[in-house]
Design a protein around this motif. Structure first.
Motif, PDB file in Angstrom:
ATOM      1  N   GLN A   1      34.470  43.137  43.412  1.00 54.17           N
ATOM      2  CA  GLN A   1      34.368  42.685  44.795  1.00 54.17           C
ATOM      3  C   GLN A   1      34.907  41.270  44.960  1.00 54.17           C
ATOM      4  O   GLN A   1      34.879  40.458  44.044  1.00 54.17           O
ATOM      5  N   THR A   2      35.395  40.997  46.158  1.00 57.45           N
ATOM      6  CA  THR A   2      35.870  39.656  46.481  1.00 57.45           C
ATOM      7  C   THR A   2      34.684  38.715  46.628  1.00 57.45           C
ATOM      8  O   THR A   2      33.727  39.006  47.351  1.00 57.45           O
ATOM      9  N   ASN A   3      34.739  37.591  45.922  1.00 54.97           N
ATOM     10  CA  ASN A   3      33.719  36.554  46.009  1.00 54.97           C
ATOM     11  C   ASN A   3      34.335  35.284  46.574  1.00 54.97           C
ATOM     12  O   ASN A   3      35.549  35.202  46.780  1.00 54.97           O
ATOM     13  N   LEU A   4      33.493  34.279  46.788  1.00 55.10           N
ATOM     14  CA  LEU A   4      33.994  33.028  47.362  1.00 55.10           C
ATOM     15  C   LEU A   4      35.054  32.378  46.482  1.00 55.10           C
ATOM     16  O   LEU A   4      35.943  31.689  46.988  1.00 55.10           O
ATOM     17  N   GLU A   5      34.985  32.603  45.179  1.00 50.62           N
ATOM     18  CA  GLU A   5      35.972  31.998  44.285  1.00 50.62           C
ATOM     19  C   GLU A   5      37.354  32.611  44.458  1.00 50.62           C
ATOM     20  O   GLU A   5      38.349  32.052  43.991  1.00 50.62           O
ATOM     21  N   HIS A   6      37.443  33.758  45.159  1.00 49.09           N
ATOM     22  CA  HIS A   6      38.733  34.400  45.411  1.00 49.09           C
ATOM     23  C   HIS A   6      39.334  33.979  46.751  1.00 49.09           C
ATOM     24  O   HIS A   6      40.422  34.439  47.107  1.00 49.09           O
ATOM     25  N   VAL A   7      38.621  33.148  47.502  1.00 46.48           N
ATOM     26  CA  VAL A   7      39.045  32.751  48.849  1.00 46.48           C
ATOM     27  C   VAL A   7      39.387  31.263  48.855  1.00 46.48           C
ATOM     28  O   VAL A   7      38.676  30.452  48.261  1.00 46.48           O
ATOM     29  N   VAL A   8      40.472  30.917  49.537  1.00 48.49           N
ATOM     30  CA  VAL A   8      40.841  29.510  49.726  1.00 48.49           C
ATOM     31  C   VAL A   8      40.904  29.237  51.234  1.00 48.49           C
ATOM     32  O   VAL A   8      41.595  29.951  51.968  1.00 48.49           O
ATOM     33  N   PHE A   9      40.171  28.227  51.672  1.00 48.70           N
ATOM     34  CA  PHE A   9      40.122  27.870  53.093  1.00 48.70           C
ATOM     35  C   PHE A   9      41.161  26.796  53.408  1.00 48.70           C
ATOM     36  O   PHE A   9      41.347  25.852  52.631  1.00 48.70           O
ATOM     37  N   GLY A  10      41.804  26.950  54.542  1.00 52.83           N
ATOM     38  CA  GLY A  10      42.695  25.926  55.073  1.00 52.83           C
ATOM     39  C   GLY A  10      42.148  25.465  56.416  1.00 52.83           C
ATOM     40  O   GLY A  10      42.159  26.233  57.385  1.00 52.83           O
TER      41      GLY A  10
END
Length: 514
Positions: free
Chosen positions: A100-109
């Protein structure tokens, strides 16, 4: 003559004997054919053995006479254990593939302005979680002062690249729109590893990150996805696009699509100097790539003025992902600042993020009241029996982004605050929230908001006598793994000054009816 007939019979009989003999009896079977038949039989037996062992049957072995017999021996237990190890390794590999996608797989701009940074950075601190390996960059137009140890509670700060060489000729807009539209490409070029999604937002946007992940896990990050939502204003969507994700509410772009955008965006931007903002520039490039907007209603632009109560109390049946324009609208809880109100909301959010703001509708049959629970936010009591079809529509406590526009200028159905003075709702705002670990349920308390009510001559119980409402709800992290359905509520007790309500998943035959 007789002898001739007898000789002819011998010849016929001899021919019949010859024809009845099989070819194998005349010609010896070649060794090659024998080995081939044995090989095929061995493969067949081995395949059968593998099938039976994977079906949890008894161990088998092959005898010299090719008979399959059940046995229990050390050799076969070793084979079985090895097979189970292989199966386990296969399962682990499959689980890794569908991790599953976790926060470590997401980058915020995050798009930010240096002039407003001191105030708006406090919004980011509400949802930023460095302890959960969150990654992101705040892109500013100019450098800002930072306080000691503040970097631990905020994303990395960077200055956007110079965009003065890009043409911009929209007289109503500001050329900072070009800078903001390039945040995706600039964030991608930082070369961060193991990225599945880029999520864009503004510095006055608050994300419910757990619900953001619930949305992203619905989609394959290896494909081209552009996920977001529209404006609440129908006129905004007409002027810009119904196919555009509004960046204030936030939108998500999969990694492969971000790479595709990066290769062509600067050329694309040059083709649209007349566009107003960054959002429509992004959508114009998406249109050139042929990627449509995947709409998720939990991203909220909130192009409205005034009080958000009507929108929040009748939230659509979807996870609450983001809140925007927090400096424009009134605080979501009364008698506090917007920042204090949002801090208050984070308490139930931590207890049950999936259920935050989710509406439930039920009836107090004894008093003939309609009850609407927006969990973690507010409870409303209406005199009389109002249908769920009516209560699930937001009441018009807010004004359109275009102040001269009336209620027909929204992109969704709304209802008036009240048609009859007696039907004005009594509002109870959340005052406390805690976890009852013994019963594994949340306990939220709601206190009546004391404002004047019009005189009502209906001969029925008066909700003004109720001081507080207590709501019990079990946390339901898998709420959005099931098909969308509004939670049900049940009035457990209704005394003169208090009410107790239970909220949770509806049972099979449960209906919101009197």
């Amino acid at each position: 003559m007789f002898m001739k007939e007898r000789d002819s019979e011998k010849i016929i009989w001899h021919q019949m004997r010859i024809s009845s003999i099989t070819p194998f009896s005349i010609f010896p079977l070649p060794k090659f054919m024998l080995w081939l038949i044995l090989f095929v039989l061995t493969i067949y037996v081995f395949t059968t053995q593998k099938y039976l062992s994977s079906s949890s049957c008894n161990d088998i072995f092959i005898t010299s006479s090719n008979i399959i017999l059940p046995i229990h021996s050390k050799t076969n237990s070793t084979i079985s254990s090895n097979a189970s190890i292989i199966d386990q390794q296969t399962r682990i590999l499959q689980e890794k593939e569908v991790e599953q996608t976790n926060l470590e797989h997401v980058v915020f701009g995050i798009a930010a302005s240096s002039k407003l940074w001191n105030k708006r950075k406090e919004y980011i601190k509400l949802w930023w979680k460095p302890e959960k390996k969150m990654r992101g960059v705040v892109w500013l137009d100019n450098s800002v002062k930072t306080e000691k140890n503040e970097s631990k509670s905020l994303p990395e700060l960077r200055i956007s690249a110079n965009t003065s060489h890009f043409a911009y000729n929209n007289k109503q807009g500001h050329r900072s729109a070009i800078r903001i539209s390039r945040i995706l490409a600039e964030t991608l070029r930082l070369g961060k590893e193991n990225v599945r999604w880029f999520v864009m937002g503004d510095d006055d946007t608050v994300f419910v990150t757990e619900n953001l992940l619930r949305i992203l896990n619905k989609y394959d990050h290896n494909q081209y996805y552009y996920i977001g939502s529209l404006s609440e204003s129908h006129l905004q969507n007409i002027y810009f696009s119904y196919s555009m994700a509004y960046g204030g509410g936030g939108f998500a772009i999969s990694y492969p699509l971000a790479k595709a955008i990066d290769k062509m965006q600067d050329r694309c931007i040059q083709r649209y100097p007349g566009l107003y903002g960054s959002d429509d520039r992004m959508q114009a490039c998406m249109a050139e790539l042929g990627v449509p907007l995947t709409k998720e209603l939990g991203f909220h632009q909130y192009d409205v003025y005034g009080n958000l109560f009507g929108l929040l109390a009748s939230h659509p049946i979807t996870p609450l992902v983001s809140l925007h324009h927090l400096d424009v609208v009134e605080p979501i809880f009364p008698n506090v600042t917007q920042l204090q109100a949002l801090q208050k909301l984070t308490v139930p959010m931590k207890l049950d993020s999936a259920g935050i703001m989710q509406q439930s509708i039920c009836y107090d049959k004894v008093n003939s009241w309609t009850i609407s629970v927006s969990w973690g936010f507010a409870v409303q009591i209406f005199r009389g029996v109002l249908s769920p079809r009516e209560i699930e529509m937001p009441s018009r406590t807010f004004l359109n982004w275009y102040r001269r526009a009336d209620y027909t200028a929204y992109a969704f159905n709304t209802r008036p605050v009240m048609r009859n003075p007696c039907q004005k709702s009594f509002v109870f705002y959340m005052s406390s929230a805690k976890m009852d670990s013994y019963n594994n349920q949340t306990v939220t308390q709601y206190t009546r908001h004391r404002v004047p009510h019009p005189l009502c001559r209906w001969k029925m119980a008066n909700p003004a006598d109720v001081e507080r409402i207590q709501v019990y709800k079990k946390p339901d992290p898998q709420l959005w793994d099931r098909s969308p359905r509004r939670n049900c509520c049940r009035v457990l007790s209704s005394k003169k000054k208090s009410m107790v309500v239970d909220v949770g998943a509806c049972s099979e035959d449960e209906v919101s009816e009197v």
